[in-house]
Design an enzyme around this catalytic site. Structure first.
Site, PDB file in Angstrom:
ATOM      1  N   ASP A  80       2.821  -0.410   6.098  1.00  0.00           N
ATOM      2  CA  ASP A  80       2.668  -0.196   4.662  1.00  0.00           C
ATOM      3  C   ASP A  80       1.194  -0.071   4.285  1.00  0.00           C
ATOM      4  OD1 ASP A  80       5.505  -0.405   4.148  1.00  0.00           O
ATOM      5  OD2 ASP A  80       5.268  -2.549   4.538  1.00  0.00           O
ATOM      6  N   ASP A 104       1.128   2.115  -1.444  1.00  0.00           N
ATOM      7  CA  ASP A 104       2.432   2.472  -0.877  1.00  0.00           C
ATOM      8  C   ASP A 104       3.450   1.499  -1.462  1.00  0.00           C
ATOM      9  OD1 ASP A 104       4.352   3.738   0.746  1.00  0.00           O
ATOM     10  OD2 ASP A 104       4.092   2.221   2.306  1.00  0.00           O
ATOM     11  N   GLU A 152       1.861   7.121  -3.184  1.00  0.00           N
ATOM     12  CA  GLU A 152       2.856   7.981  -2.561  1.00  0.00           C
ATOM     13  C   GLU A 152       4.057   8.116  -3.486  1.00  0.00           C
ATOM     14  OE1 GLU A 152       5.766   7.598   1.262  1.00  0.00           O
ATOM     15  OE2 GLU A 152       3.625   7.301   1.642  1.00  0.00           O
TER      16      GLU A 152
END
Length: 163
Positions: free
Chosen positions: A139, A7, A67
């Site tokens: 996160d 992430d 992501e």
């Protein structure tokens, strides 16, 4: 197979490792890489890259998932996020680990069942799907969710590395 979920963020890049065996997923590790806003940008980017390389060397993932980033209204923030994302992508590429990119809604749908789930819902489902997992922060839980998503979709949007 081990999957590294990522992430990307300049301030707190999340990472998470899961292991897949016989259609079962197991939590291995997670964490986040915090950088200080007052630190020089090049140092912050290097910290992210070097830490991810250390994670890769320690846990030896076979594949990685990241992501996709979204654009926000602040162009400077978007550019800095893009730079952080670049070093996050570079780390697995350095070790020739295939990397697949997923849209945030795709990750949420794979983990929660709803594409517009809240962060808290994602974290709750990550804990349910990975018993014993206590993500370090949002996160790292988002990174674990990316890894779980990759296990579900396995390779649909892979970056192809050129040698």
């Amino acid at each position: 197979m081990r999957i590294l979920g990522l992430d990307p963020s300049l301030s707190s890049t999340g990472w998470g490792i899961i292991e897949v065996e016989n259609n079962r997923i197991r939590y291995v590790a997670d964490g986040f890489i915090k950088t200080e806003p007052k630190t020089d940008l090049t140092e912050r980017l290097y910290t992210i890259y070097k830490t991810l390389c250390d994670v890769i060397e320690l846990y030896k993932p076979d594949e990685a998932a990241i992501e996709q980033v979204f654009l926000n209204s602040n162009a400077v923030s978007t550019i800095k996020l893009g730079q952080a994302r670049g070093v996050v992508i570079l780390a697995p590429a350095t070790y020739q680990i295939p990397l697949t990119e997923y849209e945030p809604n795709q990750i949420k749908k794979a983990v929660v069942g709803v594409g517009h789930a809240e962060k808290g819902q994602v974290e709750t489902m990550v804990k349910i799907l990975l018993p014993g997992c206590k993500p370090k922060n949002n996160d790292s839980s988002d990174a674990l969710a990316a890894a779980i998503c990759h296990n579900s979709f396995h390779g649909a949007n892979s970056f192809r590395m050129v040698k």
